[in-house]
Design an enzyme around this catalytic site. Structure first.
Site, PDB file in Angstrom:
ATOM      1  CE1 TYR A 193      27.903 -12.513  36.032  1.00 40.53           C
ATOM      2  CE2 TYR A 193      29.155 -10.495  35.685  1.00 40.53           C
ATOM      3  CZ  TYR A 193      29.079 -11.882  35.683  1.00 40.53           C
ATOM      4  OH  TYR A 193      30.179 -12.612  35.353  1.00 40.53           O
ATOM      5  CD  GLU A 227      30.096 -15.525  37.179  1.00 46.26           C
ATOM      6  OE1 GLU A 227      30.014 -16.727  37.483  1.00 46.26           O
ATOM      7  OE2 GLU A 227      29.943 -15.107  36.021  1.00 46.26           O
TER       8      GLU A 227
END
Ligand code: GDP
Ligand code: MN
Length: 434
Positions: A155, A243
């Site tokens: 992530y 993101e």
């Protein structure tokens, strides 16, 4: 200096709050609070286009508006495997469900024909995920991309963080669909690099993040390079968030951004005209777009009292006080700062176009706003729209006396209120009387 554990815990909190925000907004608006749109969110395909223009590695892809286009795109890609992805702004698509019955907003297949069949069950249908309202969000476009094998999912996010007065890179070696759970249960697996916006990202910071994400050997340099490129993109486009989840690694040894989400604050608009022009607004309600044309902010709720206010703070106060007096707001229209008579007219037109509306409450506090302009707009709208529902008006502030006279002398059935409490009581009474 805080301990690394404390920093990681804090980053975990940051991440959870950030991930929760869209859901909070949805819940808050269902609960009857006002949340005007103050940002731009790009679709995945738009985010990836920006990323590839800045040297960030994404898969080859096409965007399709119909199942036929999706089929053709799949053939044109000529890939070993294809990934088909519904384009909506909410996350959690992989685990989402369509109202066509199809499960999953992300599908892998080797057969272009299957891409066409799946796209048929996606486009035009609503996709509900953990982050959407219950009924889901309508899918207008799909992304057809070359699928790559993923050997590891990490992530990575870059966000503008208030508590650090600047950008922070947040990462975890355990990325993928369950990142919220990782942040909640294993905060030690969330890593953070605070970037000095004047000095920019240092090589050592990019390398450390790549290492914390678990990239080894030559992959570490590659990941660090991608992180730096993502940071430069973030800065250049004035984003509040970039993101990537998963920020993945392939068995062939490539670091790839498999998913992408870029968000902006409205304050970026004047410097980023091209990006803001990409806003297709297709996930707004049509009435929100209509309101935006006149510089008005519209929020639809499910009660029966339409509220016309200036400023989000006054809107929330109005909302609360209606609830306290046993009523329910049908909608909010926020007039903002500088007001013209024509805007007031448009506002009434929008408010009364909602069939649920049984009364209108105007609550305007004139600071910069001149109450007389509002009063003239109200009387004009009442006459021209032949208003059929009770109208309660509370005006306060600049030029209020003249405004009261305009309303009184208009001969229209307008109920004046002395303050907000009085206005709410009268509005609630006017709908419960019937
Ligand atoms: P989200 O569920 O909305 O976050 O959508 P994602 O784009 O992140 O896709 C969900 C999941 O599908 C990812 O976490 C991956 O596990 C998987 N996925 C997406 N693209 C690919 C791909 O090209 N290859 C493989 N093998 N899996 C993929
Ligand atoms: Mn994702």
């Amino acid at each position: 200096m805080a301990s690394p554990v404390a920093i990681a815990a804090q980053a975990g909190k940051l991440l959870r709050e950030r991930a929760l925000r869209p859901r909070l907004l949805a819940v808050r608006s269902q609960a009857g609070h006002l949340t005007p749109r103050r940002w731009l969110n790009l679709q995945e395909y738009q985010s990836k286009k920006l990323m590839s223009e800045h040297g960030v590695r994404v898969q080859r892809f096409f965007v399709a508006n119909t199942a036929q286009e999706a089929l053709e795109a799949a053939k044109r890609l000529n890939a070993k495997e294809i990934v088909l992805k519904a384009q909506i702004l909410a996350g959690g698509r992989g685990k989402g469900v369509f109202n066509s019955g199809l499960k999953g907003g992300v599908h892998l297949t080797k057969d272009p024909k299957v891409v066409g069949q799946l796209a048929q069950q996606m486009i035009g249908y609503n996709l509900a995920t953990k982050q959407t309202p219950k009924e889901g969000v309508k899918v207008n476009k799909v992304m057809v991309a070359e699928a790559l094998d993923i050997s590891r999912e990490t992530y990575l996010a870059i966000l503008m963080d208030r508590s650090h007065n600047g950008p922070v890179i947040v990462g975890s070696p355990q990325g993928g669909v369950d990142i919220e759970e990782v942040a909640a249960s294993s905060p030690e697996l969330i890593f953070k690099e605070q970037i000095d916006i004047f000095e920019g990202i240092k090589d050592s910071q990019a390398q450390r993040m790549a290492e914390n994400l678990g990239f080894l050997g030559s992959l570490k340099n590659q990941a660090a390079d991608q992180i730096k490129k993502l940071y430069h993109l973030f800065l250049k486009i004035d984003a509040t968030q970039v993101e990537v989840n998963p920020f993945g690694e392939t068995p062939e040894g490539q670091v790839v951004c498999f998913d992408a989400k870029i968000n902006f604050d409205d304050n970026a608009e004047f410097r980023q005209k091209d990006i803001f022009a990409m806003d297709d607004k297709s996930e707004n309600e049509p009435i929100e777009n209509e309101a935006a044309k006149y510089d008005l902010k519209y929020i639809g709720l499910d009660g029966n009292i339409a509220c016309f206010v200036n400023g989000a703070g006054l809107a929330m106060a109005t909302c609360d006080i209606i609830f306290l007096n046993g009523g329910k707001p049908a909608n909010f229209l926020d007039l903002g700062g500088g007001v013209k008579e024509a805007q007031v007219y448009q506002a009434f037109k929008l408010l009364t176009s909602d069939p649920k509306v049984e009364a209108i409450l105007v609550n305007i506090f004139g600071g910069i706003v001149n109450c007389a302009i509002i009063a003239n707009g109200i009387t004009k709208a009442c006459r021209e729209l032949e208003l059929k529902v009770p109208l309660v008006v509370r005006l306060e502030g600049t030029n209020v006396q003249e405004a009261q006279n305009i309303l009184k002398n208009s001969g229209l059935p307008i109920t004046s209120a002395v303050d907000l409490e009085d206005a709410a009581k009268k509005a609630v009474a006017s709908v419960t009387k019937k």
